[in-house]
Enzyme design. Sequence first.
Site, PDB file in Angstrom:
ATOM      1  N   LYS A  37       8.755 -33.869 -13.552  1.00  0.00           N
ATOM      2  CA  LYS A  37      10.029 -34.569 -13.303  1.00  0.00           C
ATOM      3  C   LYS A  37      10.491 -35.285 -14.577  1.00  0.00           C
ATOM      4  CE  LYS A  37       7.407 -38.558 -11.645  1.00  0.00           C
ATOM      5  NZ  LYS A  37       6.946 -39.308 -10.468  1.00  0.00           N
ATOM      6  N   ARG A 132       7.439 -47.176  -0.035  1.00  0.00           N
ATOM      7  CA  ARG A 132       8.567 -46.670  -0.818  1.00  0.00           C
ATOM      8  C   ARG A 132       9.115 -45.507   0.002  1.00  0.00           C
ATOM      9  NH1 ARG A 132       7.555 -44.580  -6.932  1.00  0.00           N
ATOM     10  NH2 ARG A 132       6.940 -42.720  -5.775  1.00  0.00           N
ATOM     11  N   HIS A 164       1.387 -40.993  -1.242  1.00  0.00           N
ATOM     12  CA  HIS A 164       1.317 -41.448  -2.637  1.00  0.00           C
ATOM     13  C   HIS A 164       0.701 -42.842  -2.689  1.00  0.00           C
ATOM     14  CE1 HIS A 164       2.409 -41.299  -6.821  1.00  0.00           C
ATOM     15  NE2 HIS A 164       3.447 -42.102  -6.757  1.00  0.00           N
ATOM     16  N   ARG A 220      -1.697 -34.210  -7.661  1.00  0.00           N
ATOM     17  CA  ARG A 220      -0.383 -34.188  -8.335  1.00  0.00           C
ATOM     18  C   ARG A 220      -0.476 -34.969  -9.635  1.00  0.00           C
ATOM     19  NH1 ARG A 220       0.805 -36.289  -3.378  1.00  0.00           N
ATOM     20  NH2 ARG A 220       1.308 -38.260  -4.407  1.00  0.00           N
ATOM     21  N   TYR A 264      18.743 -58.017 -37.279  1.00  0.00           N
ATOM     22  CA  TYR A 264      19.554 -58.932 -36.467  1.00  0.00           C
ATOM     23  C   TYR A 264      18.803 -60.181 -36.051  1.00  0.00           C
ATOM     24  CZ  TYR A 264      22.982 -55.159 -35.680  1.00  0.00           C
ATOM     25  OH  TYR A 264      23.919 -54.182 -35.818  1.00  0.00           O
ATOM     26  N   CYS A 316      17.201 -52.041 -33.744  1.00  0.00           N
ATOM     27  CA  CYS A 316      18.643 -51.977 -33.503  1.00  0.00           C
ATOM     28  C   CYS A 316      18.956 -50.709 -32.709  1.00  0.00           C
ATOM     29  CB  CYS A 316      19.393 -51.973 -34.832  1.00  0.00           C
ATOM     30  SG  CYS A 316      18.828 -53.271 -35.965  1.00  0.00           S
ATOM     31  N   ASP A 318      20.314 -47.946 -33.748  1.00  0.00           N
ATOM     32  CA  ASP A 318      20.130 -46.705 -34.502  1.00  0.00           C
ATOM     33  C   ASP A 318      19.038 -46.766 -35.554  1.00  0.00           C
ATOM     34  OD1 ASP A 318      22.808 -46.104 -33.367  1.00  0.00           O
ATOM     35  OD2 ASP A 318      23.405 -47.599 -34.864  1.00  0.00           O
TER      36      ASP A 318
HETATM   37  C1  LIG Z   1       5.527 -39.249 -10.515  1.00  0.00           C
HETATM   38  C2  LIG Z   1       4.719 -38.919  -9.327  1.00  0.00           C
HETATM   39  C3  LIG Z   1       3.441 -38.344  -9.459  1.00  0.00           C
HETATM   40  C4  LIG Z   1       2.732 -38.205 -10.777  1.00  0.00           C
HETATM   41  O1  LIG Z   1       2.134 -39.456 -11.095  1.00  0.00           O
HETATM   42  P1  LIG Z   1       1.232 -39.636 -12.389  1.00  0.00           P
HETATM   43  O2  LIG Z   1       0.724 -41.022 -12.260  1.00  0.00           O
HETATM   44  O3  LIG Z   1       2.142 -39.450 -13.555  1.00  0.00           O
HETATM   45  O4  LIG Z   1       0.174 -38.600 -12.322  1.00  0.00           O
HETATM   46  C5  LIG Z   1       2.802 -37.928  -8.312  1.00  0.00           C
HETATM   47  N1  LIG Z   1       3.381 -38.076  -7.102  1.00  0.00           N
HETATM   48  C6  LIG Z   1       4.585 -38.661  -6.946  1.00  0.00           C
HETATM   49  C7  LIG Z   1       5.156 -38.829  -5.595  1.00  0.00           C
HETATM   50  C8  LIG Z   1       5.287 -39.114  -8.036  1.00  0.00           C
HETATM   51  O5  LIG Z   1       6.472 -39.723  -7.872  1.00  0.00           O
END
Ligand SMILES: *Cc1c(COP(=O)(O)O)cnc(C)c1O
Length: 380
Positions: A37, A132, A164, A220, A264, A316, A318
């Site tokens: 992603k 979430r 998750h 994942r 700055y 900054c 750039d």
């Molecule tokens: C981003 C994400 C992951 C991957 O998590 P990492 O900590 O980068 O391995 C897995 N599952 C879900 C739902 C995520 O949003």
Amino acid sequence: MTTSPGSPEIIVDLGAVRANARLLAAHAGVDLIAVVKADGYGHGMARVARAAVEGGAAWLAVATPEEALELRRTEPDVPILCWLTTPETDYAACLAADLDITAYSVAELDAIAGAGARGARVQLKVDTGLNRGGAPRAAWDAVFARARAGEDDGAWRITGIWSHFACSDEPDHPANDAQEKVFTEALDLARAAGLRPDIAHLANSAAAILRPSARFDAVRCGIALYGLDPAPGETPAIGLRPAMTVRAPVVMVKDVAPGAGVSYGHLWTADGPTTVGLVPLGYGDGIPRHASADPVRPGAEVLVEGRRRPIRGRICMDQFVVDLFGDRPEVGTGAVLFGPGDRGEPTAQDWAEACGTINYEIVTRIGGRMSRTYVDEGAR
Ligand SMILES: *Cc1c(COP(=O)(O)O)cnc(C)c1O
């Protein structure tokens, strides 16, 4: 990677991604779902997805259906999971692309059915304590029953059930055990409702490496695929190699007199005569302004001519300035902001610590006007 850079660039080592995928799949001993992603955490979605599959990833995953549809164009044969639908989601396009769409609710399942699903691939996400996304516990019975009814009438097959973690980067946090237990209860309830998903999955990178009990049928992995440590200070070394290097030429070198303020706000003042170098990158390119050096925080460093050079004053939009300690490298000499770390350069983790954030944010936000170059070096 030794030639001097013509312009600022992000160098992505696809060999490292491939090797990291191989290591993660071997370490976990279950299917690897490579999470690509947010443009592959800033590394380039299509290229890192391909490298991950070459390294043994059985699945690919992204957050949004739009990302998944784009990924389907370059990965016609690999299962692709997505999970962040909105009321605007084009379910018909997702169905035509044979994506694994995640549903959290009966309403989403109804929307998928309403888009004409026949033999679609649908996964269910249950909330086990992150609070979430995912179906809250009170909705499980209804969601599982609707999912089963959709299987009966041929709309879809439930290919996966997943959840998750909230605290997998803190291996001793009690939420981990609690979520794992709740997940097992969800799987039991789903089974009792007649669902037989191909895969159950819970672990992200940190849990994939640190919690064997959380691996179920697949893991994942995002951040570890890119070679970064998902739980700094906790993760055992399994040989992951950071895939991203960011570098730029030094475009100007000048003397700074004692007492002169730099950049700055004059947050940093030279306490003796020195030379400084100008690096043509800034927050417009995703270089965090929080990496600035001020009287409280030292800021991040870059590598120039084999030596760490601290950022002086504010970053900054750039450009930013580094201390060259009296050295006068030729204009065009390379400055390495971060990389794997084995040539003396800082790492994305070092930048994260300088900024008070996580390595994920450092690599994912990099981009802006920089070009991306792919190399294939791999483990060394
Ligand atoms: C981003 C994400 C992951 C991957 O998590 P990492 O900590 O980068 O391995 C897995 N599952 C879900 C739902 C995520 O949003």
